[in-house]
Scaffold this motif. Structure first.
Motif, PDB file in Angstrom:
ATOM      1  N   SER A 101      50.459  68.789  64.371  1.00 14.57           N
ATOM      2  CA  SER A 101      50.462  67.651  63.492  1.00 14.57           C
ATOM      3  C   SER A 101      51.395  66.551  63.947  1.00 14.57           C
ATOM      4  N   ARG A 234      45.974  67.774  52.896  1.00 12.97           N
ATOM      5  CA  ARG A 234      45.316  66.660  53.430  1.00 12.97           C
ATOM      6  C   ARG A 234      45.220  66.859  55.087  1.00 12.97           C
ATOM      7  N   PRO A 235      44.475  66.296  55.418  1.00 11.63           N
ATOM      8  CA  PRO A 235      44.506  66.215  57.036  1.00 11.63           C
ATOM      9  C   PRO A 235      45.797  65.703  57.611  1.00 11.63           C
ATOM     10  N   GLU A 236      46.203  66.442  58.836  1.00  9.95           N
ATOM     11  CA  GLU A 236      47.213  66.104  59.436  1.00  9.95           C
ATOM     12  C   GLU A 236      47.051  64.973  60.547  1.00  9.95           C
ATOM     13  N   ASP A 237      46.315  63.784  60.055  1.00 14.24           N
ATOM     14  CA  ASP A 237      46.287  62.900  61.032  1.00 14.24           C
ATOM     15  C   ASP A 237      46.446  61.678  60.033  1.00 14.24           C
ATOM     16  N   GLY A 240      45.010  61.496  56.677  1.00 14.40           N
ATOM     17  CA  GLY A 240      45.858  62.082  55.886  1.00 14.40           C
ATOM     18  C   GLY A 240      47.174  61.420  55.586  1.00 14.40           C
TER      19      GLY A 240
END
Length: 333
Positions: A101, A234-237, A240
């Motif tokens: 992350s 949520r996406p860790e990008d 997100g």
């Protein structure tokens, strides 16, 4: 102190003592970040988590402030813990094996991950501070918005919080050998100060209750669960990160509008806390698996924690139903 005075004193400070333990239990143990086999860790975690929650609640209520102030102070607490005490925000070490992350949204010039900054700040504001305070206040409806401690008790709590934070800071620093740079610490301290100032600038004027009935409590609870579950999933990008910020903004506006509806009260606040609590209970098992601590004993302990959270919610629900005028007036300032 006479024997007769001791029970009265204990009854008076009982909500604060409950919050002292409830904050770390919800924030770390129910989350699964700390397994139940390390329940002894409450001795170390409660002074910082519980002490912080009590201080925030007492300061806000003594100032006659409501939930906007509490949540913003919770954000300040989140930055204080993640950036200055345990310094997880700046530490380049992964949170657990395989965690990426930090790298996905790293801001090199600042030395931290954007997705972690949003997650740590909002996570502490909601689950370390907001949910425990909401549950504790609902359980004592007649004292929900009044101070629970006198000045000496508040001073003692501040000392306990500082000492607990120093112990945790020293232990983590000794184990990892990591220390954030002076500019990082100065920047984090400035953010904490700005959040504290903002907390006492919002809600200075009470907003009138708008027309129309409030949403049903069950709908509020569903919305809280869906939003909080979407936040943690949520996406860790960068997408997100943007989604997390958008979710926070949307829910802040929605809750602000709903809370000014006629009939908003303790049942709705319990629904909000319950929805977020359910999310925490669900992801606790997942984090045990990700951290490699999903032993039979820890899984059984996690089930016990979930059942305890459910029992607490049901007791709070019964308290709300048994309190006359539970709907109450909107608490938005």
């Amino acid at each position: 102190m006479t024997p007769g005075e001791r029970p009265r004193t204990l009854r008076r400070i009982a909500p604060a003592l409950g919050l002292f333990l409830l904050s770390p239990l919800v924030a770390e143990y129910l989350l699964g970040n700390v397994p139940s086999s390390e329940i002894w860790g409450l001795v170390i975690l409660a002074p910082m988590y519980g002490g912080g929650a009590i201080i925030i609640r007492e300061v806000a209520r003594r100032a006659g402030r409501g939930w906007p102030t509490i949540i913003l102070l919770g954000c300040a607490y989140g930055v204080l813990e993640a950036a200055l005490i345990d310094q997880t925000l700046f530490n380049p070490a992964p949170l657990f094996e395989g965690d990426v992350s930090r790298d996905s949204t790293l801001i090199p010039a600042l030395g931290f991950s954007a997705v972690n900054a949003v997650g740590f700040t909002a996570g502490h504001a909601i689950w370390s501070i907001g949910v425990p305070i909401a549950l504790a206040e609902i359980l004592v409806p007649r004292r929900a918005t009044t101070p629970w401690l006198g000045v000496p008790g508040l001073i003692v709590t501040c000392v306990v919080f500082v000492l607990g934070s120093l112990v945790l800071f020293g232990g983590i620093h000794d184990d990892s050998g990591f220390m954030a740079s002076p500019p990082q610490r100065a920047g984090a301290a400035a953010v904490v100060a700005l959040l504290v100032v903002a907390a006492f600038l919002v809600g200075r004027r009470s907003r009138p209750v708008r027309g129309g009935r409030s949403r049903k409590p069950w709908l509020v609870g569903v919305a809280a669960f869906v939003a909080s579950a979407a936040f943690v999933a949520r996406p860790e990008d960068w997408w997100g990160t943007a989604a997390g910020i958008a979710l926070i903004a949307v829910m802040a506006v929605v809750i602000s509008r709903w809370s000014r509806g006629d009939g908003w009260g303790a049942a709705h606040r319990l629904a909000l806390a319950g929805g977020a609590l359910l999310t925490q209970a669900c992801i606790g098992f997942l984090l045990l698996l990700l951290h490699g601590t999903a032993t039979a004993a820890n899984l059984i302990g996690q089930v016990i924690l979930v059942l305890g959270a459910l029992a607490l919610f049901l007791v709070a629900r019964r308290t709300v139903r048994g309190t006359s005028g539970a709907g109450g007036t909107a608490e938005v300032g």
